[in-house]
Design a protein around this motif. Structure first.
Motif, short mmCIF file in Angstrom:
data_model
loop_
_atom_site.label_atom_id
_atom_site.label_comp_id
_atom_site.label_asym_id
_atom_site.label_seq_id
_atom_site.Cartn_x
_atom_site.Cartn_y
_atom_site.Cartn_z
N ALA A 287 -18.39 -3.59 -38.92
CA ALA A 287 -17.75 -2.74 -39.92
C ALA A 287 -16.46 -2.12 -39.41
CB ALA A 287 -18.71 -1.64 -40.35
N VAL A 288 -16.24 -2.14 -38.10
CA VAL A 288 -15.17 -1.36 -37.48
C VAL A 288 -13.93 -2.19 -37.19
CG1 VAL A 288 -14.53 -0.13 -35.36
CG2 VAL A 288 -16.70 0.37 -36.48
N THR A 289 -12.77 -1.60 -37.51
CA THR A 289 -11.48 -2.04 -36.97
C THR A 289 -10.94 -0.87 -36.16
OG1 THR A 289 -11.00 -3.48 -38.86
CG2 THR A 289 -9.14 -2.80 -37.49
N ALA A 290 -10.52 -1.13 -34.93
CA ALA A 290 -10.11 -0.05 -34.04
C ALA A 290 -8.72 -0.34 -33.47
CB ALA A 290 -11.11 0.11 -32.90
N ASP A 291 -8.09 0.71 -32.93
CA ASP A 291 -6.85 0.46 -32.20
C ASP A 291 -7.19 -0.32 -30.93
OD1 ASP A 291 -6.76 2.50 -29.68
OD2 ASP A 291 -7.77 3.47 -31.37
N SER A 292 -6.22 -0.97 -30.35
CA SER A 292 -6.47 -1.89 -29.25
C SER A 292 -7.08 -1.19 -28.03
CB SER A 292 -5.18 -2.62 -28.84
OG SER A 292 -4.15 -1.70 -28.54
N ASP A 293 -6.85 0.11 -27.86
CA ASP A 293 -7.44 0.84 -26.75
C ASP A 293 -8.96 0.98 -26.91
OD1 ASP A 293 -5.02 1.14 -25.52
OD2 ASP A 293 -4.66 3.17 -26.27
N LEU A 294 -9.45 0.84 -28.15
CA LEU A 294 -10.89 0.95 -28.42
C LEU A 294 -11.48 -0.38 -28.86
CD1 LEU A 294 -11.15 4.32 -30.42
CD2 LEU A 294 -11.56 3.94 -27.97
N GLY A 295 -10.71 -1.46 -28.79
CA GLY A 295 -11.11 -2.73 -29.39
C GLY A 295 -12.06 -3.58 -28.59
N SER A 296 -12.99 -2.96 -27.87
CA SER A 296 -14.02 -3.70 -27.16
C SER A 296 -15.27 -2.84 -27.11
CB SER A 296 -13.58 -4.06 -25.74
OG SER A 296 -13.53 -2.90 -24.93
N VAL A 297 -16.42 -3.48 -26.85
CA VAL A 297 -17.67 -2.74 -26.76
C VAL A 297 -17.60 -1.71 -25.63
CG1 VAL A 297 -20.13 -2.92 -26.20
CG2 VAL A 297 -19.09 -4.54 -27.79
#
Length: 371
Positions: A287-297
């Motif tokens: 469900a999530v789209t995040a900025d690249s700094d948060l774009g991983s588990v």
């Protein structure tokens, strides 16, 4: 419940509504305002899984490089231990969201809901400012994630920023309006929210009066209800069934629902059920789209771990100070002087002063959903 949550120390009181009823045209469906810690807080539970699980969850997450797209012409980051997160609910008109939104599958995407989450130093409390979709703002020139340049526009609806240039344009507009640096970006879509509520086993809310809105397929009597995903989506979308029919009234319902959802997530005890744990993590990451700094588990796990201590009782929820537009009953205008009190408080990592929301428009849906 008023437009804001029940005031606590340093928390503003509810504003007063316009003395006259505001008629509204039917609006497009809106996604739930899902707080950063609700979406990411579920993700953190899956951080210790096996390699396959990690790869699967990591592949679910979509990301956008906000920093690269916006460059250096941005507000200065305040280094005081606090963080500002822009959280959007998107209602793409394609795929699964077409059915939920009832619109034409034109491939477009809109963000009819948005909020700025300020996490205070120490990450034990947070303040949330909901931005009405119908607020008229001066949208700045912005560059989208693909390099396309979109010209500035005066008196544009706030939610047009996302439909014009996506996440980067939404962030640029928020930073222009507030003068505050956005540290992170999180977006949750319609279908993802619906599935998340179902994976949680429903969310319990209490309505103080009946809500009947055919437009959002919602018919609830006064009392306590355990809502499934469809019903929860109907509740946070309804605008004609409560208050003055405006987006401001809908914001009041959404804020009350978010508190119920956040508390229920903390009380689930899903760590004892690996199957449920994986289902929740899988649904949340998709469900999530995040900025690249948060774009991983790994990044989301670390981020969410820092938010776990924030319960509903430590959330301040207000609506961005606005007034009804006397020239157009379907729009609201930013109350710049009072809004500046909010932005100054965030810059100094201080509570929002009570005067910031006193006398502002509310939507008249206070107390329909109680916590």
């Amino acid at each position: 419940m008023a437009a804001e949550s029940t005031p606590g120390p340093g928390i503003p009181e509810s504003g007063s509504k316009s003395p006259h009823h505001r008629g509204r045209r039917p609006g497009r469906s809106t996604a739930l305002r899902v707080t950063a810690w609700t979406a990411a807080g579920v993700v953190v539970l899956g951080g210790a899984g096996a390699g396959y699980v990690y790869v699967k969850l990591n592949g679910n997450i979509k990301s956008v490089d906000i920093n690269q797209a916006l460059g250096t012409d941005r507000p200065v980051k305040v280094d005081n231990g606090s963080e500002n997160i822009l959280v959007l609910g998107s209602d793409s008109r394609s795929g699964a969201n077409k059915k939920l939104g009832g619109g034409v599958d034109d491939g477009s995407a809109r963000s009819d809901t948005a909020m700025i989450v300020h996490v205070y130093e120490g990450h034990r409390k947070a303040a949330v400012v909901s931005i009405p979709r119908d607020t008229l703002v001066d949208r700045p020139e912005c560059t989208d994630a693909k390099g396309g340049v979109h010209p500035a526009e005066a008196d544009a609806m706030f939610n047009s920023a996302y439909s014009t240039g996506g996440a980067t344009c939404a962030v640029k507009t928020v930073e222009s309006v507030t003068g505050i640096r956005t540290d992170h970006y999180l977006e949750v879509d319609f279908s993802g929210f619906q599935k998340l509520v179902d994976e949680l086993g429903g969310v319990t809310v209490t309505t103080t009066r009946a809500i009947d809105d055919p437009d959002s397929h919602l018919d609830l009597s006064a009392g306590t209800h355990k809502l499934n995903g469809d019903e929860a989506l109907g509740l946070v979308r309804t605008r004609h069934g409560v208050g003055d029919g405006s987006d401001l009234g809908r914001i009041q319902l959404q804020q009350a629902f978010i508190k119920s959802l956040a508390d229920q997530v903390k009380q689930l005890g899903v760590l004892a059920d690996p199957t449920k744990l994986y289902g929740l993590a899988d649904t949340a990451t998709m469900a999530v789209t995040a900025d690249s700094d948060l774009g991983s588990v790994n990044s989301l796990v670390g981020f969410a771990a820092g938010l776990k201590g924030i319960s509903a009782s430590h959330m301040t929820m207000v609506t961005m100070p606005v007034q009804y537009d006397p020239a157009n009953p379907n729009r609201v205008l930013l109350d710049k002087a009072k809004a500046q009190l909010v932005w100054n408080a965030f810059k100094k990592d201080r509570p929002i002063p009570r005067t910031a929301t006193r006398g502002t428009a509310t939507g008249d849906a206070a107390g329909v959903v109680s916590n």
